[in-house]
Scaffold this motif. Structure first.
Motif, PDB file in Angstrom:
ATOM      1  N   GLU A   1      37.690  61.580  -0.478  1.00  0.00           N
ATOM      2  CA  GLU A   1      38.954  60.836  -0.519  1.00  0.00           C
ATOM      3  C   GLU A   1      38.758  59.386  -0.082  1.00  0.00           C
ATOM      4  OE1 GLU A   1      43.409  60.782   1.497  1.00  0.00           O
ATOM      5  OE2 GLU A   1      42.010  62.392   2.010  1.00  0.00           O
ATOM      6  N   LYS A   2      38.013  59.172   1.001  1.00  0.00           N
ATOM      7  CA  LYS A   2      37.848  57.833   1.551  1.00  0.00           C
ATOM      8  C   LYS A   2      36.672  57.079   0.944  1.00  0.00           C
ATOM      9  CE  LYS A   2      39.843  59.105   6.034  1.00  0.00           C
ATOM     10  NZ  LYS A   2      39.576  59.225   7.488  1.00  0.00           N
ATOM     11  N   SER A   3      35.793  57.784   0.241  1.00  0.00           N
ATOM     12  CA  SER A   3      34.556  57.203  -0.302  1.00  0.00           C
ATOM     13  C   SER A   3      33.734  56.561   0.812  1.00  0.00           C
ATOM     14  CB  SER A   3      34.871  56.171  -1.398  1.00  0.00           C
ATOM     15  OG  SER A   3      33.716  55.889  -2.150  1.00  0.00           O
ATOM     16  N   GLU A   4      33.533  57.335   1.873  1.00  0.00           N
ATOM     17  CA  GLU A   4      32.791  56.872   3.047  1.00  0.00           C
ATOM     18  C   GLU A   4      31.614  57.790   3.345  1.00  0.00           C
ATOM     19  OE1 GLU A   4      36.537  54.911   5.567  1.00  0.00           O
ATOM     20  OE2 GLU A   4      35.698  56.850   6.177  1.00  0.00           O
ATOM     21  N   ILE A   5      30.528  57.202   3.827  1.00  0.00           N
ATOM     22  CA  ILE A   5      29.375  57.991   4.254  1.00  0.00           C
ATOM     23  C   ILE A   5      29.692  58.625   5.608  1.00  0.00           C
ATOM     24  CG2 ILE A   5      26.950  57.914   4.950  1.00  0.00           C
ATOM     25  CD1 ILE A   5      26.590  55.566   3.013  1.00  0.00           C
ATOM     26  N   VAL A   6      29.661  59.946   5.648  1.00  0.00           N
ATOM     27  CA  VAL A   6      29.961  60.685   6.878  1.00  0.00           C
ATOM     28  C   VAL A   6      28.676  61.005   7.637  1.00  0.00           C
ATOM     29  CG1 VAL A   6      31.052  62.772   7.816  1.00  0.00           C
ATOM     30  CG2 VAL A   6      32.017  61.655   5.803  1.00  0.00           C
ATOM     31  N   ALA A   7      27.606  61.256   6.888  1.00  0.00           N
ATOM     32  CA  ALA A   7      26.305  61.526   7.515  1.00  0.00           C
ATOM     33  C   ALA A   7      25.210  61.038   6.580  1.00  0.00           C
ATOM     34  CB  ALA A   7      26.127  63.012   7.809  1.00  0.00           C
ATOM     35  N   ASN A   8      24.176  60.451   7.162  1.00  0.00           N
ATOM     36  CA  ASN A   8      23.028  59.929   6.420  1.00  0.00           C
ATOM     37  C   ASN A   8      21.769  60.321   7.188  1.00  0.00           C
ATOM     38  OD1 ASN A   8      22.252  57.087   4.517  1.00  0.00           O
ATOM     39  ND2 ASN A   8      20.753  58.000   5.894  1.00  0.00           N
TER      40      ASN A   8
ATOM     41  N   ARG B   1      15.449  56.484 -12.500  1.00  0.00           N
ATOM     42  CA  ARG B   1      15.407  56.351 -11.044  1.00  0.00           C
ATOM     43  C   ARG B   1      16.826  56.108 -10.536  1.00  0.00           C
ATOM     44  NH1 ARG B   1      11.156  57.568 -12.618  1.00  0.00           N
ATOM     45  NH2 ARG B   1       9.063  56.880 -12.001  1.00  0.00           N
ATOM     46  N   VAL B   2      17.284  56.979  -9.647  1.00  0.00           N
ATOM     47  CA  VAL B   2      18.622  56.832  -9.063  1.00  0.00           C
ATOM     48  C   VAL B   2      18.541  57.127  -7.571  1.00  0.00           C
ATOM     49  CG1 VAL B   2      19.836  57.418 -11.203  1.00  0.00           C
ATOM     50  CG2 VAL B   2      19.226  59.234  -9.590  1.00  0.00           C
ATOM     51  N   THR B   3      19.534  56.679  -6.835  1.00  0.00           N
ATOM     52  CA  THR B   3      19.555  56.920  -5.390  1.00  0.00           C
ATOM     53  C   THR B   3      20.347  58.179  -5.065  1.00  0.00           C
ATOM     54  OG1 THR B   3      21.577  55.634  -5.045  1.00  0.00           O
ATOM     55  CG2 THR B   3      19.489  54.429  -4.961  1.00  0.00           C
ATOM     56  N   PRO B   4      19.994  58.893  -3.998  1.00  0.00           N
ATOM     57  CA  PRO B   4      20.832  60.002  -3.548  1.00  0.00           C
ATOM     58  C   PRO B   4      22.280  59.579  -3.296  1.00  0.00           C
ATOM     59  CG  PRO B   4      18.693  60.145  -2.507  1.00  0.00           C
ATOM     60  CD  PRO B   4      18.710  58.843  -3.252  1.00  0.00           C
ATOM     61  N   LEU B   5      22.478  58.355  -2.786  1.00  0.00           N
ATOM     62  CA  LEU B   5      23.846  57.874  -2.592  1.00  0.00           C
ATOM     63  C   LEU B   5      24.567  57.789  -3.930  1.00  0.00           C
ATOM     64  CD1 LEU B   5      26.085  56.713  -0.800  1.00  0.00           C
ATOM     65  CD2 LEU B   5      25.120  54.446  -1.209  1.00  0.00           C
ATOM     66  N   GLY B   6      23.885  57.296  -4.964  1.00  0.00           N
ATOM     67  CA  GLY B   6      24.489  57.226  -6.292  1.00  0.00           C
ATOM     68  C   GLY B   6      24.836  58.602  -6.826  1.00  0.00           C
ATOM     69  N   VAL B   7      23.964  59.580  -6.579  1.00  0.00           N
ATOM     70  CA  VAL B   7      24.217  60.950  -7.034  1.00  0.00           C
ATOM     71  C   VAL B   7      25.436  61.526  -6.307  1.00  0.00           C
ATOM     72  CG1 VAL B   7      23.280  63.287  -7.118  1.00  0.00           C
ATOM     73  CG2 VAL B   7      21.810  61.349  -7.686  1.00  0.00           C
ATOM     74  N   ALA B   8      25.521  61.288  -5.001  1.00  0.00           N
ATOM     75  CA  ALA B   8      26.691  61.764  -4.233  1.00  0.00           C
ATOM     76  C   ALA B   8      27.963  61.104  -4.754  1.00  0.00           C
ATOM     77  CB  ALA B   8      26.502  61.452  -2.754  1.00  0.00           C
ATOM     78  N   ASN B   9      27.872  59.821  -5.073  1.00  0.00           N
ATOM     79  CA  ASN B   9      29.033  59.097  -5.590  1.00  0.00           C
ATOM     80  C   ASN B   9      29.456  59.643  -6.957  1.00  0.00           C
ATOM     81  OD1 ASN B   9      30.977  56.981  -5.252  1.00  0.00           O
ATOM     82  ND2 ASN B   9      29.863  55.788  -6.771  1.00  0.00           N
ATOM     83  N   MET B  10      28.484  60.020  -7.785  1.00  0.00           N
ATOM     84  CA  MET B  10      28.779  60.640  -9.082  1.00  0.00           C
ATOM     85  C   MET B  10      29.536  61.948  -8.886  1.00  0.00           C
ATOM     86  SD  MET B  10      26.112  61.851 -12.093  1.00  0.00           S
ATOM     87  CE  MET B  10      25.190  62.992 -11.036  1.00  0.00           C
ATOM     88  N   MET B  11      29.084  62.763  -7.947  1.00  0.00           N
ATOM     89  CA  MET B  11      29.757  64.038  -7.680  1.00  0.00           C
ATOM     90  C   MET B  11      31.185  63.805  -7.173  1.00  0.00           C
ATOM     91  SD  MET B  11      27.865  66.501  -8.604  1.00  0.00           S
ATOM     92  CE  MET B  11      26.192  66.591  -9.259  1.00  0.00           C
ATOM     93  N   ALA B  12      31.353  62.788  -6.343  1.00  0.00           N
ATOM     94  CA  ALA B  12      32.687  62.467  -5.827  1.00  0.00           C
ATOM     95  C   ALA B  12      33.599  61.993  -6.952  1.00  0.00           C
ATOM     96  CB  ALA B  12      32.584  61.408  -4.739  1.00  0.00           C
TER      97      ALA B  12
END
Length: 564
Positions: free
Chosen positions: A245-252, A409-420
């Motif tokens: 919902e917030k499009s925020e990183i909660v854990a890295n 080549r993609v970033t894990p952050l990009g993949v998480a953003n795609m899922m969101a």
């Protein structure tokens, strides 16, 4: 005139602060707080430091009569332990050294009540030895030349540390110290007290500084996911948890860990969640999105999934199946064929849909703040789908691209953003890791509002279809992630096993190394979190990704339900 008036705080090309240097020459001091701003979690709790109640002693105590017995009694330590430390001291010191003797509030009050000059019980900040989200937060270092390059107008504190990676570097201008808090006393040439035993406490006079950076990290979930990574001995890789919902990183979480003494040794300073990696079949999500949105395929179309992408017999025999089933079992032939059809229609379609999903492109929060235009919170590795326009003309290259190999080549952050993006029904937002920069008193200097991603996105219908397909990966009787049916939340997601082209030792199949991924979101019916787990450079029969993902989801469940 040059020394006393014109270049007092910036002498010669080396910009030496003569006042600071002269003070250091005739004083002994102990820094209580460097004055650099700190990082807080989303609840305002410190991430980068911890405060401890400590006892500080000055060396001139050795030449004084003072009630050492009373101090020893309060601390419950032998008198000689304190006396020996003072006798050996040549400068002010914290009792206990690197592992300071921690005092209770009552002990602090009792010691300070003795009013012994040269002995103080107070709170002092210490950097955390194992800082949570350490690669996201970043590291600092002392570099006087770089300090002057960044801040040519600043003449004080050139010896202080500056940010050299992560958020420490990005937000350095707001974090850089203006003044230190310290205990100080003047000494003669032999180190003896110059003006008796008068110790002064010097502290910043501005109650609003230093500034602090409030991150979006949830300390408890960060800790839980760090433990998951360590339980499964992830040597290279990690986990990234995103608030949908917030499009925020909660854990890295990134591995290997940072070694504080040698941060760049063993690539520990690298945040693999922001690094561009080979995704393997996780990328089929973007190919499916493009094929559905462009009406290249529907569920009546079947593909020969007993064949590999070149038409040879495949290792696993699935027969002729449609896109939904192909997605669940991760049939390479289907997505190689779809990639070719998309490229024939428009050579740029696959890249365009990767961007529509928020997989690539400008996915970090960016905007105008303070005196910066287009300020970016996050520094990400450069993602790519093809390395050149020529590759798009070779259908073998296109086939390999369709299954997340070749030059993808993609970033894990990009993949998480795609899922969101998929979980939100196609709504695309930029990701943030910082919610605000705050004054020392907790008031906000400025904040970072939720920000929509630029450009087009996928249709709501396509997002709905992808939601079904991602769920099928877990629920289908032959789905690649059936293991995750046992997780505490219902999960939708996609598996990826990418060939890296690397080997451990001799170049034989058993030594080949892979990037293992699982990316998804949960709970399926009411999506709240997107999660990516990646285990890099592991052999095919090692480093299983499903238990890692499941345990991370279960940890989130326990935290949400307040289960210890």
């Amino acid at each position: 005139m040059q020394l006393q008036l014109f270049q007092t705080e910036s002498f010669t090309k080396h910009k030496i602060n003569l006042i600071e240097e002269s003070v250091e020459q005739r004083t002994q001091q102990l820094i209580i707080d460097e004055g650099r701003g700190e990082f807080l979690d989303r609840n305002g709790d410190p991430l980068s430091y911890e405060e401890k109640n400590v006892l500080i002693l000055f060396p001139f105590l050795k030449s004084m009569e003072w009630p050492v017995e009373k101090v020893a009694d309060i601390l419950h330590v032998p008198v000689n332990t304190i006396k020996t430390k003072v006798e050996k001291a040549k400068a002010p010191f914290v009792f206990g050294g690197n592992k300071p003797f921690q005092l209770s509030e009552e002990e602090m009050e009792a010691i300070n009540g003795l009013e012994i000059q040269g002995l103080f019980a107070l709170k002092r900040k210490f950097p955390k030895q194992e800082m949570l989200a350490s690669q996201l937060i970043g590291i600092t270092g002392e570099n006087e030349k770089m300090f002057h390059e960044r801040y040519p107008d600043k003449v004080k504190g050139a010896h202080q540390e500056i940010g050299v990676s992560g958020l420490q570097e990005t937000f350095d201008e707001w974090l850089v110290a203006e003044e230190q808090a310290k205990l100080i006393y003047h000494v003669d040439a032999r180190g003896g007290p110059l003006f008796g035993v008068d110790v002064k406490y010097l502290a910043p006079s501005n109650p609003f500084y230093p500034l602090n950076v409030k991150t979006t990290i949830d300390s408890k979930l960060q800790q839980e996911l760090e433990e998951v990574a360590d339980t499964y001995n992830i040597e290279k890789g990690g986990l990234l948890l995103l608030d949908i919902e917030k499009s925020e990183i909660v854990a890295n979480v990134s591995r290997p860990k940072i070694n504080i003494k040698d941060p760049y040794g063993g690539t520990g300073a690298t945040n693999y969640m922001f690094k561009s990696l080979i995704p393997g079949s996780v990328f089929k999500t973007a190919v499916a999105a493009a094929a559905i949105d462009e009406k290249i395929v529907d569920e009546t179309t079947v593909f020969p999934c007993s064949e590999d992408i070149y038409g040879n017999q495949a290792e696993k025999q699935y027969g002729n199946i449609n896109i939904k089933k192909s997605f669940a079992v991760s049939c390479n032939r289907t997505f190689a064929e779809l990639a070719k059809s998309l490229t024939e229609k428009n050579p740029n379609l696959i890249e365009q849909y990767a961007e529509k999903l928020g997989l690539i492109g400008d996915i970090s929060w960016q905007g105008d703040i303070y005196h910066y235009s287009n300020f970016k919170q996050l520094q990400l590795g450069e993602s790519k789908i093809f390395s050149s326009e020529e590759e798009k003309k070779d259908m073998n290259f296109v086939s390999q691209t369709g299954i997340g190999q070749r030059e993808v080549r993609v970033t894990p952050l990009g993949v998480a953003n795609m899922m969101a993006t998929i979980a939100r029904g196609g709504q695309k937002y930029r990701v943030s890791a910082v919610s605000a920069v705050e004054y020392e008193n907790g008031n906000s200097m400025f904040s970072f509002p939720k920000e929509k991603g630029e450009g087009e996105t996928i249709s709501r219908y396509t997002a709905m279809k992808l939601q079904q397909y991602l769920r099928g990966v877990v629920t289908d009787e032959k789905g690649t992630a059936r293991y995750l049916q046992a997780a505490a939340y219902p999960i939708a997601g996609k598996t990826g096993t990418a060939e890296t082209g690397k080997y451990e030792g001799e170049e034989v199949p058993s030594n080949q190394l892979y990037n293992k991924w699982f990316a998804g979101y949960f709970p399926f019916d009411e999506p709240k979190y997107a999660l990516v787990a990646v285990n890099l450079d592991v052999k095919i029969n090692e480093g299983g990704i499903y238990p890692i993902f499941k345990d991370a989801v279960d940890a989130v469940y326990r935290k949400e339900k307040n289960i210890d």
